[in-house]
Motif scaffolding. Structure first.
Motif, short mmCIF file in Angstrom:
data_model
loop_
_atom_site.label_atom_id
_atom_site.label_comp_id
_atom_site.label_asym_id
_atom_site.label_seq_id
_atom_site.Cartn_x
_atom_site.Cartn_y
_atom_site.Cartn_z
N ILE A 134 10.66 7.46 12.32
CA ILE A 134 10.69 6.35 11.38
C ILE A 134 9.75 6.62 10.22
CG2 ILE A 134 8.91 5.02 12.60
CD1 ILE A 134 10.55 2.47 11.87
N ASP A 135 10.21 6.32 9.03
CA ASP A 135 9.40 6.45 7.83
C ASP A 135 8.94 5.05 7.42
OD1 ASP A 135 8.96 6.32 4.86
OD2 ASP A 135 9.30 8.47 5.00
N ILE A 136 7.61 4.86 7.37
CA ILE A 136 7.04 3.57 7.02
C ILE A 136 6.07 3.76 5.85
CG2 ILE A 136 5.88 1.50 7.88
CD1 ILE A 136 6.31 2.56 10.73
N PRO A 137 6.44 3.41 4.63
CA PRO A 137 5.52 3.58 3.49
C PRO A 137 4.38 2.55 3.57
CG PRO A 137 7.56 2.53 2.78
CD PRO A 137 7.76 2.89 4.21
N LEU A 138 3.20 3.03 3.97
CA LEU A 138 2.05 2.13 4.12
C LEU A 138 1.25 2.00 2.83
CD1 LEU A 138 0.79 3.32 7.64
CD2 LEU A 138 2.32 1.41 7.10
N GLN A 139 1.13 3.08 2.06
CA GLN A 139 0.53 3.15 0.72
C GLN A 139 -1.00 3.10 0.70
OE1 GLN A 139 2.71 4.33 -0.73
NE2 GLN A 139 4.54 3.17 -1.10
N HIS A 140 -1.63 2.42 1.61
CA HIS A 140 -3.09 2.48 1.75
C HIS A 140 -3.45 1.88 3.10
CE1 HIS A 140 -7.29 2.86 0.44
NE2 HIS A 140 -6.81 3.52 -0.64
N SER A 141 -4.74 1.91 3.42
CA SER A 141 -5.18 1.34 4.70
C SER A 141 -6.19 0.22 4.55
CB SER A 141 -5.81 2.45 5.56
OG SER A 141 -6.99 2.95 4.93
N GLU A 142 -6.87 0.17 3.41
CA GLU A 142 -7.98 -0.77 3.27
C GLU A 142 -7.50 -2.11 2.70
OE1 GLU A 142 -11.04 0.53 4.72
OE2 GLU A 142 -9.18 1.55 5.28
N ASP A 143 -7.98 -3.18 3.31
CA ASP A 143 -7.44 -4.52 3.05
C ASP A 143 -7.54 -4.92 1.57
OD1 ASP A 143 -7.03 -4.53 5.74
OD2 ASP A 143 -8.47 -6.12 6.21
N ARG A 144 -8.65 -4.63 0.91
CA ARG A 144 -8.79 -5.04 -0.49
C ARG A 144 -7.78 -4.34 -1.38
NH1 ARG A 144 -11.30 -3.98 -5.44
NH2 ARG A 144 -11.72 -1.84 -4.79
N ILE A 145 -7.61 -3.05 -1.15
CA ILE A 145 -6.64 -2.29 -1.96
C ILE A 145 -5.22 -2.75 -1.65
CG2 ILE A 145 -5.70 0.00 -2.44
CD1 ILE A 145 -8.46 -0.45 -3.61
N LEU A 146 -4.91 -3.00 -0.38
CA LEU A 146 -3.58 -3.49 -0.03
C LEU A 146 -3.28 -4.82 -0.72
CD1 LEU A 146 -3.56 -2.60 3.77
CD2 LEU A 146 -2.10 -1.59 2.01
N LYS A 147 -4.28 -5.67 -0.81
CA LYS A 147 -4.09 -6.95 -1.49
C LYS A 147 -3.84 -6.74 -2.98
CE LYS A 147 -6.11 -11.57 -1.95
NZ LYS A 147 -7.25 -12.45 -1.60
N LEU A 148 -4.60 -5.82 -3.59
CA LEU A 148 -4.38 -5.52 -5.00
C LEU A 148 -3.00 -4.92 -5.24
CD1 LEU A 148 -7.83 -3.99 -6.08
CD2 LEU A 148 -6.88 -6.21 -6.75
N MET A 149 -2.49 -4.20 -4.26
CA MET A 149 -1.16 -3.60 -4.35
C MET A 149 -0.05 -4.61 -4.08
SD MET A 149 -1.59 0.04 -2.35
CE MET A 149 -2.24 1.50 -3.14
N ASN A 150 -0.43 -5.81 -3.61
CA ASN A 150 0.53 -6.84 -3.17
C ASN A 150 1.33 -6.36 -1.97
OD1 ASN A 150 1.66 -9.43 -3.30
ND2 ASN A 150 3.42 -8.70 -4.46
N ARG A 151 0.62 -5.71 -1.05
CA ARG A 151 1.23 -5.27 0.20
C ARG A 151 0.84 -6.27 1.30
NH1 ARG A 151 4.92 -1.24 -0.15
NH2 ARG A 151 4.35 -0.54 1.94
N PRO A 152 1.81 -6.94 1.92
CA PRO A 152 1.52 -8.03 2.85
C PRO A 152 1.15 -7.55 4.25
CG PRO A 152 3.88 -7.78 2.63
CD PRO A 152 3.26 -6.77 1.71
N GLN A 153 0.10 -6.75 4.38
CA GLN A 153 -0.35 -6.29 5.69
C GLN A 153 -1.83 -5.99 5.61
OE1 GLN A 153 -0.23 -6.08 8.69
NE2 GLN A 153 1.86 -6.12 9.44
N THR A 154 -2.38 -5.61 6.75
CA THR A 154 -3.80 -5.25 6.84
C THR A 154 -3.94 -3.94 7.59
OG1 THR A 154 -4.12 -6.40 8.94
CG2 THR A 154 -4.46 -7.68 6.91
N ARG A 155 -5.11 -3.36 7.50
CA ARG A 155 -5.39 -2.13 8.25
C ARG A 155 -5.11 -2.33 9.73
NH1 ARG A 155 -9.67 2.16 7.71
NH2 ARG A 155 -9.98 2.98 9.81
N GLN A 156 -5.65 -3.40 10.29
CA GLN A 156 -5.46 -3.63 11.72
C GLN A 156 -3.99 -3.90 12.04
OE1 GLN A 156 -7.92 -3.15 14.06
NE2 GLN A 156 -6.11 -3.19 15.39
N GLY A 157 -3.31 -4.60 11.15
CA GLY A 157 -1.89 -4.83 11.37
C GLY A 157 -1.11 -3.54 11.43
N TYR A 158 -1.47 -2.59 10.55
CA TYR A 158 -0.82 -1.28 10.57
C TYR A 158 -1.09 -0.56 11.89
CZ TYR A 158 0.21 -1.32 5.51
OH TYR A 158 0.71 -1.61 4.26
#
Length: 448
Positions: free
Chosen positions: A260-284
């Motif tokens: 499975i290919d899952i584009p995560l794009q980053h791991s750190e919560d602040r950057i994910l929020k800036l990217m508008n990615r609806p997940q967190t490091r722990q969620g990943y």
């Protein structure tokens, strides 16, 4: 009126596998009208370059390819050069006046205007812009490109995920699922396919717009029932839509490769929020653990962006530690590309190219070790390999295992008395160079 029937066409596609499918359907459309398509651009009077514009590097490749093709006016048969796809779709106002190498410009859905544009350009001896004037839409028929035992099935276009760095919604528009019956019919028409690769900007949202609910699993079940489809690979599954139902289908369906290919794009919560990615490091991490628990042996691939605006050294270290903890089998990394008309463009803290490239190397170095150790775990074991042909040097057969997606992951090179393209073979793995595997079938005798 110019007789277009006397002209040969050649189509060059750039960028992602979704663009490959669009180009295959364009080729089929041209052939259906009775025109000849040649794989050699030097033989063609009309060359179509189907471009990519996702990031700056892709745009540069597209522009350079058009310039290279334009040189064939003096060396080959070229009469008209068509620039199509994402680049003119988004940037036609900047391109048309200055990019004079192109004779005709078409956007992502304008291929039905191709012959009108060509006739106008020939008869009136002028450049033609028909971006945004077409209604090509979904089409079933296509010409599958090499290798013919592998085919991509594009199940939707556009995207509703408003990632702050991404131009796709501005180029391709809103997410549009293709009708399930049409997709099943298209897959059935492809002939004997050893591996069908499901693609879209986000395959997990398939059906939400068309049926009011996610319908990827029912689609996979319908495709798996086709006798001509021997296996199915899933690319571009967004993490927030990987449901228990989908995980169960991957685990239980023998035709779905455990990949499975899952584009995560980053791991750190602040950057994910800036990217508008609806997940967190722990969620990943929880999702990765769940996939591995419920689908034993699953290979997980992802992509990450480094050097996002305001990314700190600590957040880069956080990404590296995430890679160590997640131990993903394959990863791709990109330096953040600043794109106008995206929210990320307006963020503070943009970095120099030198800093971004330095961070890119650091991330790659961590993952290279992880992927190398994963490949080393197969030494001495036997894996099933789909033969894709003969290596460029002619010394091996080459193919890929379930954990190696074509064109994006490594390959498996092997010796055998004989191997047919599109067939699977049990290969005893003898070594790795950190990227590819090397081995031989049990019946191979180096003395023969």
């Amino acid at each position: 009126m110019t007789d277009l029937k006397s002209k040969k066409f050649s189509v060059i596609f750039l960028g992602c596998d979704k663009n490959r499918v669009d180009s295959e359907k364009l080729i089929s459309f041209i052939q259906q009208q009775g025109y000849e398509v040649t794989p050699d651009p030097a033989e063609a009077q009309i060359i179509i370059v189907n471009t990519c514009a996702f990031i700056n590097d892709a745009r540069e490749e597209s522009i350079n390819t058009v310039i290279d093709c334009s040189a064939l006016r003096d060396q080959g048969a070229l009469e008209k050069l068509v620039v199509s796809g994402c680049l003119p779709q988004k940037f036609i106002s900047e391109l048309y006046d200055t990019f004079t190498e192109g004779d005709i410009f078409l956007g992502v859905d304008d291929y039905d205007r191709l012959f009108d544009a060509l006739q106008k350009s020939y008869d009136e001896d002028e450049r033609v812009n028909m971006v945004g004037q077409g209604q090509f839409g979904y089409r079933k028929l296509r010409a599958v490109s090499e290798p013919e035992h592998i085919a991509y099935l594009k199940i939707a276009d556009g995207c509703n995920n408003r990632c702050t760095y991404c131009l796709i919604p501005k180029i391709r528009g809103k997410y549009v699922s293709y009708p399930m019956e049409s997709l099943v019919s298209e897959a059935e028409s492809l002939g004997d396919i050893a591996e069908l690769i499901i693609v879209a900007q986000d395959i997990t949202r398939y059906g939400l717009d068309l049926y009011g609910q996610a319908m990827l699993v029912p689609l996979l079940q319908r495709l798996s029932a086709l006798e001509n489809i021997r296996s199915i690979r899933l690319l571009y599954c967004y993490p927030d839509m990987i449901t228990d139902e989908l995980i169960h289908e991957i685990a239980a369906n023998d035709k779905i490769l455990k990949y499975i290919d899952i584009p995560l794009q980053h791991s750190e919560d602040r950057i994910l929020k800036l990217m508008n990615r609806p997940q967190t490091r722990q969620g990943y991490l929880d999702l990765i653990s769940k996939l591995r628990a419920e689908v034993p042996g699953i290979a997980i691939r992802s992509t990450f962006i480094v050097g996002f605006p305001s990314e700190t050294e600590e957040e880069l270290e956080g990404l590296k530690s995430f890679l160590e903890e997640a131990r993903l089998e394959n990863c791709g990394f990109f330096a953040y590309s600043r794109e106008k008309d995206t929210p990320a463009d307006r963020l503070p803290g943009h970095m120099t190219k030198r800093i971004k490239e330095k961070r890119l190397k650091q991330a790659y170095k961590v993952q290279e070790q992880i992927s190398s150790e994963y490949l080393e775990s197969f030494i001495g074991k036997t894996v099933q390999v789909l033969c894709d042909g003969i290596s460029e040097d002619g010394e091996f057969f080459q193919g890929h295992a379930y954990f190696q997606a074509p064109d994006i992951d490594g390959r498996t090179f092997f010796h055998a008395p004989f191997a047919a393209q599109g067939e699977r073979y049990e290969v005893h793995i003898q070594g790795t160079d950190g990227l590819d595997l090397y081995g031989a079938t049990a019946d191979y005798n180096p003395e023969d």
